[in-house]
Design a protein around this motif. Structure first.
Motif, PDB file in Angstrom:
ATOM      1  N   HIS A   1       0.857  -1.199   0.000  1.00 52.93           N
ATOM      2  CA  HIS A   1       0.000   0.000   0.000  1.00 52.93           C
ATOM      3  C   HIS A   1       0.886   1.241   0.000  1.00 52.93           C
ATOM      4  CE1 HIS A   1      -3.926   2.062   1.197  1.00 52.93           C
ATOM      5  NE2 HIS A   1      -3.025   3.040   1.171  1.00 52.93           N
TER       6      HIS A   1
ATOM      7  N   HIS B   1       1.504   5.314  -2.213  1.00 54.46           N
ATOM      8  CA  HIS B   1       0.940   6.300  -3.144  1.00 54.46           C
ATOM      9  C   HIS B   1       2.085   6.883  -3.971  1.00 54.46           C
ATOM     10  CE1 HIS B   1      -3.153   6.502  -1.303  1.00 54.46           C
ATOM     11  NE2 HIS B   1      -2.482   5.985  -0.290  1.00 54.46           N
TER      12      HIS B   1
ATOM     13  N   HIS C   1      -9.838   2.129   0.935  1.00 50.76           N
ATOM     14  CA  HIS C   1      -9.335   2.888   2.090  1.00 50.76           C
ATOM     15  C   HIS C   1     -10.474   3.072   3.090  1.00 50.76           C
ATOM     16  CE1 HIS C   1      -5.874   4.169  -0.311  1.00 50.76           C
ATOM     17  NE2 HIS C   1      -5.397   4.851   0.699  1.00 50.76           N
TER      18      HIS C   1
ATOM     19  N   HIS D   1      -6.231   0.030   6.101  1.00 51.39           N
ATOM     20  CA  HIS D   1      -6.290   0.779   7.367  1.00 51.39           C
ATOM     21  C   HIS D   1      -7.262   0.151   8.369  1.00 51.39           C
ATOM     22  CE1 HIS D   1      -3.576   3.482   5.569  1.00 51.39           C
ATOM     23  NE2 HIS D   1      -4.432   3.924   4.681  1.00 51.39           N
TER      24      HIS D   1
ATOM     25  N   ASP E   1       2.372   3.172   2.862  1.00 46.80           N
ATOM     26  CA  ASP E   1       1.332   4.180   2.672  1.00 46.80           C
ATOM     27  C   ASP E   1       1.977   5.496   2.239  1.00 46.80           C
ATOM     28  OD1 ASP E   1      -1.154   5.268   2.475  1.00 46.80           O
ATOM     29  OD2 ASP E   1      -1.522   5.464   4.610  1.00 46.80           O
TER      30      ASP E   1
END
Ligand code: ZN
Length: 399
Positions: free
Chosen positions: A59, A61, A214, A246, A300
Motif C-alpha cells: 500500500h 501512493h 481505504h 487501514h 502508505d
C-alpha cells in the motif's frame, strides 16, 4: 532465448540451514544443502547471509510523495483531523512540487533498494485530476518492468458520489491499465455506504478485477462498513479478491466484538492492510491472524501531505507493526515479518512467490542471524535480486 543458470551458494534460509539455490531462467529450480557444485559457471556467493523473499509493499501512493523533492513542512488541520481538508492541502502542495514522474521514480528506487519487488500503489482518480496522474504512473510502471511488479488501484481520493464523473473515470482507469478499483470511507466521506459500494463492486464485477478500499472510519462506523464489504464479497464469490486498507475501526473494538468481526472477515476472505501508523488505533494483528484473517502492510504515505514519515523499508515496517503490537517472542516477530512478505503475496495474489522450488527468484539478503533478529535490527546492507538478477545493492538500484 538462451537458458541461463545461476547458483547462489551459502544462503541461509529462515530455518537456519545453509543452502545452494539454483536459478534457471529467473525461477528457483533447486534448493540443496550447501556443498560444492562445479557444473554451473555463474556463481553468486551469498556468504552465509540470511536470504528471504523480497518484501511486498502492499500500500503506497506513487503519485503524491515528495520524496527526493524539496522538504514540504507538514500543515496541521484547522480543527483536528479532517480528510477533506487534507485533500485540499495535498492539491496545494502537488501544484508546487517537482514533476510527478520524477517523484514516483525517487520513491520506487527507495523501495527497490530496500528490497521491495512487488508493490500495490493507489493512484488518485477524481474530478480534479481526472486520469492525468494515472497516465503518468502507467508510463513510470513501464520503465520499471522487470525490476519491480506494480499493481495500480484507481483511487477516488475525493469520494465517488461527491466528485461528479468519478464512477465513469474509475471505470475508464481500469480500461487504461489500472488493475484494481479503490474506495474511500463510504460512510463518512460520501455519506452513502450503499451508493459508494454499488459503484466499487459494480466496476469490479463488470471488469473482473480486485478491490482495495481505504477505510479510516473509527469504531462502529468502520465495523459496519467492513460487515457490508464482507457481505458483498461473499455474495459475489469474491473471497480472496478484496482488501480493506487501514480498517482503523477494528482497533477501537473490545476484544469480544473484534473476535466476532474477525471471524466474519476470515470467512469472507477479505485481507486487511495496516501500516500501524502513529497515534491511531490500528487493527489487532495477532487477533486477526489467529482468526485466520490475512494481514498485509505497506508504507502508505512517504513524505507527502499526510505525514512527513516513511523510508520505503518494509523490514522497518515489520518492526513498527511488532513494536506497536507488543510482539516480543520469536514467533510474534516472525508473524510481523510474515505480514510484509507472505501476507502481502496472498493479498496481491502473487504467482510464484517465496523461497521454494518453482518460485520466481525474487529475494533479498540480510546480515542477520535469523528472521526475528532481522525484524528488530533492520540491517541495511542488502543485496536485492529480481528473477535471479542483482537489481539493488548498498541502497542503490542497478540498471
Ligand atoms: Zn493510502
Amino acid at each position: 532465448m538462451r537458458a541461463t543458470q545461476t547458483i547462489f551458494t551459502n544462503a541461509k534460509l529462515a530455518d537456519g540451514t545453509l543452502n545452494n539455490i539454483t536459478v534457471q531462467d529467473g525461477r528457483i529450480s533447486s534448493i540443496d544443502r550447501a556443498g560444492s557444485r562445479q557444473d554451473i559457471k555463474d556463481v553468486v556467493d551469498i556468504g552465509g547471509a540470511l536470504l528471504v523473499p523480497s518484501f511486498v509493499e502492499g500500500h503506497i501512493h506513487l503519485d503524491t510523495s515528495f520524496y527526493g523533492d524539496k522538504w514540504i513542512p507538514h500543515k496541521p488541520c484547522t480543527n483536528g483531523f479532517d480528510v477533506h481538508e487534507r485533500v485540499a492541502f495535498q492539491a496545494e502542495n502537488m501544484a508546487a512540487a517537482a514533476p510527478m514522474d520524477e517523484r514516483a521514480r525517487n520513491q520506487l528506487d527507495l523501495c527497490i533498494s530496500n528490497g521491495a519487488l512487488q508493490m500495490r500503489s493507489h493512484v488518485m482518480v477524481d474530478g480534479s485530476v481526472g486520469l492525468k496522474s494515472l497516465e503518468t504512473i502507467l508510463k513510470v510502471r513501464e520503465e520499471y518492468a522487470g525490476i519491480i511488479d506494480i499493481q495500480l488501484v484507481a483511487f477516488p481520493q475525493s469520494g465517488i458520489l461527491k466528485s461528479p464523473g468519478t464512477p465513469e473515470l474509475m471505470d475508464e482507469a481500469i480500461a487504461m491499465g489500472a488493475d484494481l478499483v479503490g474506495g474511500l470511507d463510504p460512510l463518512s466521506f460520501d455519506r452513502d455506504i450503499k451508493g459508494h459500494l454499488d459503484v466499487v463492486f459494480g466496476i469490479a464485477e463488470k471488469r473482473g478485477i480486485d478491490i482495495d478500499i481505504h477505510l479510516h472510519d473509527a469504531g462502529t462506523m468502520g465495523a459496519m462498513t467492513i460487515e457490508e464489504i464482507c457481505a458483498r464479497t461473499t455474495a459475489l464469490g469474491m473471497q480472496g479478491h478484496v482488501a480493506v486498507s487501514h480498517a482503523y475501526g477494528l482497533g477501537d473494538l473490545a476484544p469480544e466484538a473484534a473476535r466476532k468481526i474477525a471471524g466474519l472477515i476470515a470467512r469472507s476472505g477479505v485481507s486487511i492492510m495496516t501500516n500501524a501508523p502513529g497515534n491511531h488505533n490500528f487493527p489487532p494483528v495477532a487477533l486477526l491472524r489467529a482468526a485466520g484473517v490475512n494481514v498485509f502492510s505497506g508504507s502508505d504515505n512517504i513524505r507527502d501531505s499526510w505525514w512527513p514519515f516513511g523510508d520505503g523499508d518494509m523490514l522497518r515496517r515489520a518492526e513498527i507493526i511488532a513494536y506497536r503490537s507488543g510482539f516480543y517472542t520469536d514467533a510474534e516477530l516472525s508473524a510481523a515479518f510474515d505480514v510484509v512478505t507472505a501476507g502481502g503475496a496472498k493479498a496481491l495474489r502473487l504467482e510464484g512467490y517465496g523461497i521454494t522450488v518453482g518460485a520466481k527468484a525474487d529475494f533479498v539478503t540480510l546480515a542477520a542471524e535469523h528472521v526475528p533478529e532481522a525484524v528488530v535490527a533492520i540491517p541495511k546492507p542488502r543485496r536485492v535480486f529480481k528473477e535471479g538478477r542483482l537489481v539493488a545493492e548498498n541502497g542503490s538500484v542497478i540498471r
